[in-house]
Design a protein around this motif. Sequence first.
Motif, mmCIF file in Angstrom:
data_model
loop_
_atom_site.group_PDB
_atom_site.id
_atom_site.type_symbol
_atom_site.label_atom_id
_atom_site.label_comp_id
_atom_site.label_asym_id
_atom_site.label_seq_id
_atom_site.Cartn_x
_atom_site.Cartn_y
_atom_site.Cartn_z
ATOM 1 N N ILE A 160 0.829 -1.207 0.000
ATOM 2 C CA ILE A 160 0.000 0.000 0.000
ATOM 3 C C ILE A 160 0.860 1.252 0.000
ATOM 4 C CG2 ILE A 160 -1.740 1.290 1.306
ATOM 5 C CD1 ILE A 160 -2.705 -1.413 2.405
ATOM 6 N N THR A 161 1.984 1.206 0.727
ATOM 7 C CA THR A 161 2.832 2.393 0.861
ATOM 8 C C THR A 161 3.937 2.469 -0.184
ATOM 9 O OG1 THR A 161 4.249 1.239 2.473
ATOM 10 C CG2 THR A 161 2.411 2.551 3.344
ATOM 11 N N ASP A 162 4.054 1.456 -1.048
ATOM 12 C CA ASP A 162 5.061 1.500 -2.111
ATOM 13 C C ASP A 162 4.861 2.725 -2.995
ATOM 14 O OD1 ASP A 162 6.400 -0.763 -1.426
ATOM 15 O OD2 ASP A 162 5.368 -2.074 -2.832
ATOM 16 N N TYR B 219 8.012 7.843 0.717
ATOM 17 C CA TYR B 219 8.797 8.699 1.614
ATOM 18 C C TYR B 219 10.141 8.032 1.959
ATOM 19 C CZ TYR B 219 6.523 5.423 4.839
ATOM 20 O OH TYR B 219 6.058 4.290 5.449
ATOM 21 N N PRO B 220 11.134 8.801 2.482
ATOM 22 C CA PRO B 220 12.442 8.235 2.852
ATOM 23 C C PRO B 220 12.334 7.292 4.055
ATOM 24 C CG PRO B 220 12.539 10.634 2.677
ATOM 25 C CD PRO B 220 11.100 10.261 2.645
ATOM 26 N N HIS B 221 13.218 6.311 4.095
ATOM 27 C CA HIS B 221 13.289 5.366 5.213
ATOM 28 C C HIS B 221 14.643 5.492 5.914
ATOM 29 C CE1 HIS B 221 9.665 3.060 4.188
ATOM 30 N NE2 HIS B 221 9.999 3.284 2.922
ATOM 31 N N ASP C 240 14.662 13.871 13.695
ATOM 32 C CA ASP C 240 14.160 13.767 15.067
ATOM 33 C C ASP C 240 12.723 13.265 15.138
ATOM 34 O OD1 ASP C 240 16.571 14.649 16.098
ATOM 35 O OD2 ASP C 240 15.952 16.769 16.152
ATOM 36 N N VAL C 241 11.901 13.652 14.180
ATOM 37 C CA VAL C 241 10.489 13.296 14.237
ATOM 38 C C VAL C 241 10.288 11.772 14.245
ATOM 39 C CG1 VAL C 241 10.170 13.378 11.722
ATOM 40 C CG2 VAL C 241 8.212 13.740 13.242
ATOM 41 N N LEU C 242 11.191 11.038 13.575
ATOM 42 C CA LEU C 242 11.056 9.583 13.506
ATOM 43 C C LEU C 242 11.422 8.909 14.824
ATOM 44 C CD1 LEU C 242 12.489 8.875 9.941
ATOM 45 C CD2 LEU C 242 10.109 9.148 10.635
ATOM 46 N N LEU C 243 12.091 9.664 15.698
ATOM 47 C CA LEU C 243 12.492 9.125 16.998
ATOM 48 C C LEU C 243 11.550 9.584 18.105
ATOM 49 C CD1 LEU C 243 16.301 9.978 16.682
ATOM 50 C CD2 LEU C 243 15.158 7.848 16.026
ATOM 51 N N SER C 244 10.580 10.401 17.751
ATOM 52 C CA SER C 244 9.721 11.043 18.747
ATOM 53 C C SER C 244 8.685 10.108 19.350
ATOM 54 C CB SER C 244 8.999 12.240 18.115
ATOM 55 O OG SER C 244 8.063 11.794 17.138
ATOM 56 N N GLY C 245 8.293 9.070 18.605
ATOM 57 C CA GLY C 245 7.229 8.201 19.083
ATOM 58 C C GLY C 245 5.840 8.787 18.899
ATOM 59 N N HIS C 246 5.758 9.974 18.297
ATOM 60 C CA HIS C 246 4.471 10.645 18.070
ATOM 61 C C HIS C 246 3.965 10.228 16.692
ATOM 62 C CE1 HIS C 246 1.427 13.668 17.673
ATOM 63 N NE2 HIS C 246 1.717 14.211 18.855
ATOM 64 N N HIS C 247 3.067 9.260 16.665
ATOM 65 C CA HIS C 247 2.666 8.637 15.404
ATOM 66 C C HIS C 247 1.992 9.607 14.440
ATOM 67 C CE1 HIS C 247 3.881 4.747 16.831
ATOM 68 N NE2 HIS C 247 3.113 4.845 17.910
ATOM 69 N N GLU C 248 1.213 10.525 14.959
ATOM 70 C CA GLU C 248 0.538 11.483 14.082
ATOM 71 C C GLU C 248 1.547 12.384 13.384
ATOM 72 O OE1 GLU C 248 -2.797 15.057 14.350
ATOM 73 O OE2 GLU C 248 -2.746 13.502 15.910
ATOM 74 N N ASN C 249 2.547 12.853 14.140
ATOM 75 C CA ASN C 249 3.581 13.709 13.548
ATOM 76 C C ASN C 249 4.427 12.928 12.532
ATOM 77 O OD1 ASN C 249 2.709 15.829 15.095
ATOM 78 N ND2 ASN C 249 4.392 15.752 16.569
ATOM 79 N N TRP D 68 4.846 13.835 8.623
ATOM 80 C CA TRP D 68 6.178 14.025 8.043
ATOM 81 C C TRP D 68 6.353 13.131 6.805
ATOM 82 C CZ3 TRP D 68 10.309 10.717 7.199
ATOM 83 C CH2 TRP D 68 11.531 11.318 6.858
ATOM 84 N N ARG D 69 5.929 11.876 6.928
ATOM 85 C CA ARG D 69 6.061 10.961 5.805
ATOM 86 C C ARG D 69 5.234 11.409 4.607
ATOM 87 N NH1 ARG D 69 5.902 5.155 9.120
ATOM 88 N NH2 ARG D 69 8.170 5.053 9.469
ATOM 89 N N HIS D 70 4.029 11.892 4.871
ATOM 90 C CA HIS D 70 3.169 12.376 3.795
ATOM 91 C C HIS D 70 3.803 13.587 3.110
ATOM 92 C CE1 HIS D 70 -1.252 13.303 2.499
ATOM 93 N NE2 HIS D 70 -0.413 13.359 1.494
ATOM 94 N N GLU D 71 4.330 14.505 3.902
ATOM 95 C CA GLU D 71 4.980 15.697 3.342
ATOM 96 C C GLU D 71 6.197 15.305 2.518
ATOM 97 O OE1 GLU D 71 5.896 18.200 6.629
ATOM 98 O OE2 GLU D 71 3.848 18.936 6.869
ATOM 99 N N GLN D 72 6.983 14.344 3.032
ATOM 100 C CA GLN D 72 8.188 13.916 2.320
ATOM 101 C C GLN D 72 7.841 13.205 1.011
ATOM 102 O OE1 GLN D 72 11.544 14.469 3.100
ATOM 103 N NE2 GLN D 72 10.574 15.942 4.499
ATOM 104 N N ALA D 73 6.761 12.412 1.030
ATOM 105 C CA ALA D 73 6.319 11.752 -0.199
ATOM 106 C C ALA D 73 5.902 12.788 -1.237
ATOM 107 C CB ALA D 73 5.166 10.799 0.105
ATOM 108 N N LEU D 74 5.190 13.802 -0.790
ATOM 109 C CA LEU D 74 4.752 14.874 -1.687
ATOM 110 C C LEU D 74 5.957 15.643 -2.224
ATOM 111 C CD1 LEU D 74 2.016 16.105 -2.674
ATOM 112 C CD2 LEU D 74 2.294 17.814 -0.879
ATOM 113 N N LYS D 75 6.906 15.949 -1.348
ATOM 114 C CA LYS D 75 8.110 16.681 -1.739
ATOM 115 C C LYS D 75 8.928 15.892 -2.758
ATOM 116 C CE LYS D 75 12.155 18.912 0.402
ATOM 117 N NZ LYS D 75 13.291 18.137 -0.162
ATOM 118 N N ARG D 76 9.102 14.605 -2.483
ATOM 119 C CA ARG D 76 9.897 13.773 -3.383
ATOM 120 C C ARG D 76 9.219 13.655 -4.748
ATOM 121 N NH1 ARG D 76 13.137 8.719 -1.118
ATOM 122 N NH2 ARG D 76 14.310 10.517 -0.378
#
Length: 245
Positions: free
Chosen positions: A168-170, A179-181, A195-204, A208-216
């Motif tokens: 689904i996320t491919d 998005y980047p991994h 830092d956001v990936l280490l935050s544990g805040h799933h919504e953030n 971030w992943r959605h924004e990065q996918a759009l940016k890429r």
Amino acid sequence: MRYDILTLFPEMFTGVLGHSILKRAEEKKIVNYNVVDFRTFSKDKHQRVDDYPYGGGGGMVLTPQPVFDAIEEVTKQSRCEKRRIILLCPQGERYSQKKAEELAQCDQLIFICGHYEGYDERIREHLVTDEISIGDYVLTGGELGAMVIIDSVTRLLTGVLGNETSAITDSFSSGLLEYPHYTRPVDFRGLKVPDVLLSGHHENIEQWRHEQALKRTYERRPDLLNERNLSEKERDWLQSMKKDK
């Protein structure tokens, strides 16, 4: 899913179908591969499957009889209702993730892998449901194209991937590039995980992943955005990205 592959070079598929995800899918009985050397269906005493084109010209053309007979045999062997017969052809529809998702809804896919100059037109007109090209270039035969389609369709079938969300996320599945991994270590030669990936805040993290996918996608494949119905938030993100450039 049943795959029937009509080819003059069945040995080409041994390595591809016998390893990794494609092999595991067969072991789980999610798919069944049937590689057919359609030369064996030729009624010519020398088992020829090609001949000179009427009207002259260079190259040889695949004759209809072996292909028609091979198709009739593999369709007789199965009771599949949702069947597609695919001609691998540089004149065909450009292959896409959307097409892979469409084909994944079928019970049986039959591939005709041609060689030489082309096919007798009666094969195209009276047997085939789909003509597919994997790109605007010419290959020696249709085998590599069939392998690409089989791989991309199989990974969409339920139970094939260990993580069902992977397909689904491919890239292309959502209409955006993926998005980047990142993985361990957090700091590699001074290059750090966001830092956001280490935050544990799933919504953030999801934002971030959605924004990065759009940016890429904007940076690498802006043509994909022309086909996407952008949300208001996505349009705002894009405007912000363009200002930052």
